[in-house]
Design a protein around this motif. Structure first.
Motif, mmCIF file in Angstrom:
data_model
loop_
_atom_site.group_PDB
_atom_site.id
_atom_site.type_symbol
_atom_site.label_atom_id
_atom_site.label_comp_id
_atom_site.label_asym_id
_atom_site.label_seq_id
_atom_site.Cartn_x
_atom_site.Cartn_y
_atom_site.Cartn_z
ATOM 1 N N THR A 293 -8.369 -11.119 -7.024
ATOM 2 C CA THR A 293 -7.083 -10.829 -5.767
ATOM 3 C C THR A 293 -6.337 -9.763 -6.255
ATOM 4 N N ILE A 294 -5.668 -9.098 -5.118
ATOM 5 C CA ILE A 294 -4.746 -8.116 -5.505
ATOM 6 C C ILE A 294 -3.449 -8.771 -5.947
ATOM 7 N N ALA A 295 -3.270 -10.047 -5.929
ATOM 8 C CA ALA A 295 -2.020 -10.732 -6.491
ATOM 9 C C ALA A 295 -2.248 -11.041 -7.804
ATOM 10 N N THR A 296 -2.059 -9.978 -8.643
ATOM 11 C CA THR A 296 -2.555 -10.082 -10.162
ATOM 12 C C THR A 296 -1.930 -11.218 -11.032
ATOM 13 N N ALA A 297 -0.601 -11.646 -10.550
ATOM 14 C CA ALA A 297 0.229 -12.698 -11.198
ATOM 15 C C ALA A 297 -0.778 -14.183 -11.007
ATOM 16 N N ILE A 298 -1.437 -14.287 -9.932
ATOM 17 C CA ILE A 298 -1.958 -15.532 -9.922
ATOM 18 C C ILE A 298 -3.606 -15.369 -9.953
ATOM 19 N N ARG A 299 -3.835 -14.121 -10.527
ATOM 20 C CA ARG A 299 -5.452 -14.033 -10.714
ATOM 21 C C ARG A 299 -5.982 -14.896 -12.087
ATOM 22 N N ILE A 300 -5.969 -16.216 -11.858
ATOM 23 C CA ILE A 300 -6.242 -17.003 -12.960
ATOM 24 C C ILE A 300 -7.373 -18.040 -12.531
ATOM 25 N N GLY A 301 -8.242 -18.376 -13.241
ATOM 26 C CA GLY A 301 -9.360 -19.030 -12.837
ATOM 27 C C GLY A 301 -9.637 -20.467 -13.496
ATOM 28 N N ASP B 125 -5.947 -10.434 2.796
ATOM 29 C CA ASP B 125 -5.190 -10.058 3.827
ATOM 30 C C ASP B 125 -3.857 -10.728 4.318
ATOM 31 N N GLU B 126 -3.931 -11.947 4.278
ATOM 32 C CA GLU B 126 -2.616 -12.828 4.671
ATOM 33 C C GLU B 126 -1.803 -12.290 3.579
ATOM 34 N N ALA C 78 2.049 -10.996 4.734
ATOM 35 C CA ALA C 78 3.379 -11.478 4.301
ATOM 36 C C ALA C 78 4.079 -10.574 3.353
ATOM 37 N N TYR C 79 3.458 -9.864 2.767
ATOM 38 C CA TYR C 79 4.256 -9.128 1.560
ATOM 39 C C TYR C 79 4.847 -8.087 2.604
ATOM 40 N N ARG C 80 4.115 -7.228 3.262
ATOM 41 C CA ARG C 80 4.919 -6.333 4.211
ATOM 42 C C ARG C 80 5.826 -6.831 5.232
#
Length: 362
Positions: free
Chosen positions: A248-256, A281-282, A286-288
């Motif tokens: 995911t682009i959200a690196t802080a929650i890229r945990i499996g 994409d969502e 929201a980030y933007r």
């Protein structure tokens, strides 16, 4: 190895310092060094635009990016590293996708301890790694995932006199629950909904502990429904199965394989809440919107809480009459590469007022 501080007292007359403000609810003893970098006391920012769009009675953003190293991790780390120093640890160690490393390194310096950070090679945002480098942490990049890194540091902490300060450390959860106390204190009640990104799941666990503790003490009359949101490419709590290669682009929650899996399920089920997935994409949308409509520049993982709330509304969830708090876990400058992908309103002109006026169309 630098000797840790025996004692230090913060300048905390404003009551912000969580280890003083909530001392009776934290594992603080007379031997605990009270050392602070100014964590806690982060504001609730009321929504300007999204509250009305979503039909909420109230929508607030808990601005955890205003903590000293730019993320919520400081709440737990101030307690965990203080307890490590109290116990005589020679160093602290953690696995990290970024924010934990920055926080652990900063608080280690503050206590005169060494810090060792184990990261998945190529899967950590440079804005976060730069903080750990600046604070002098020893960084070990491994050929593996965050889950591999956590396995490594757990093993090493059992072999050597170093304190593990990931969220498997109960002192981390204890410190992070103070954000729930602050929300309840400021609203004079619990919100109806608490929306939060979920990666390693320590934070949703901590908030649920905090609200539950206040409820048992009769400081609040009810507890919120906990709505946790994972990235679709890293959603083991949604599927019920470990994700071998989370993405995911959200690196802080890229945990499996979340370390606080059981705590997250307890928070979900105990609150009558849910843990669902949102797409990249969502998250990006929201980030933007957070930056362009609310004036809040957060890291992509933070936007997952807002993306999830927007997703639920779009799916037909009736939010009317409800108050929601979205946890904004980290600052946008933690992951600046994502922001630079947004098409800028960039114009060029000679160094002349008339020329600038023309390109602006004024």
């Amino acid at each position: 190895m630098t000797a840790p501080l025996v004692a230090a007292h913060p300048l905390s007359g404003d009551g912000r310092f969580i280890m003083e403000r909530y001392r009776d609810l934290l594992p603080v003893t007379d031997a605990t060094p009270l050392v602070t970098l100014g964590e806690g006391g982060t504001p609730l920012i009321r929504s300007r635009v999204l509250e009305g769009e979503l039909g909420l009675e109230g929508l607030y953003f808990k601005a955890e990016f205003q903590n000293p190293t730019g993320s919520f991790k400081d709440r737990g780390m101030v307690v965990a590293v203080a307890k490590a120093a109290e116990a005589g640890a020679e160093a602290v160690i953690c696995a990290s996708t970024g924010n934990t490393s920055a926080s652990a390194a900063a608080y280690a310096v503050r206590h005169g301890l060494d810090a060792v950070v184990v990261v998945p090679a190529g899967n950590i945002a440079m804005g976060k790694l730069a903080q750990a480098v600046a604070h002098g942490a020893t960084i070990v990049a491994i050929d593996g995932s965050f889950d591999d890194a956590l396995r490594v540091v757990r093993d090493l902490s059992e072999r050597h006199p170093v304190a593990l300060v990931n969220s498997v450390n109960p002192h981390r959860i204890a410190g992070q629950k103070t954000a729930a106390f602050e929300i309840a204190d400021e609203l004079d009640r619990a919100p109806d909904l608490l929306c939060i990104p979920v990666g390693n799941a320590g934070n949703i666990t901590a908030y649920w502990h905090g609200f539950s503790e206040y409820y048992q003490m009769e400081r609040i009359a009810s507890r919120p429904r906990m709505w946790g949101f994972q990235a679709a490419g890293a959603a083991p709590l949604v599927s019920g199965e470990r994700v071998a290669e989370p993405e995911t682009i959200a690196t802080a929650i890229r945990i499996g394989n979340p370390a606080s899996w059981d705590g997250a399920i307890e928070a979900r089920d105990g609150s009558g809440g849910s843990i669902t997935a949102v797409t990249d994409d969502e998250i990006t949308h929201a980030y933007r919107r957070m930056a362009s409509d609310e004036g809040i520049f957060c890291e992509p993982a933070s936007a997952a809480s807002v993306a999830g709330l927007m997703h639920r509304h779009a799916a037909g969830e009736d939010l009317s009459g409800l108050t929601a708090v979205c946890i904004i876990t980290g600052a946008g400058l933690k992951d600046p590469d994502i922001a630079l992908q947004i098409e800028a309103k960039r114009l060029e002109a000679p160094a002349d007022p008339d020329a600038v006026e023309r390109v602006l169309g004024w």
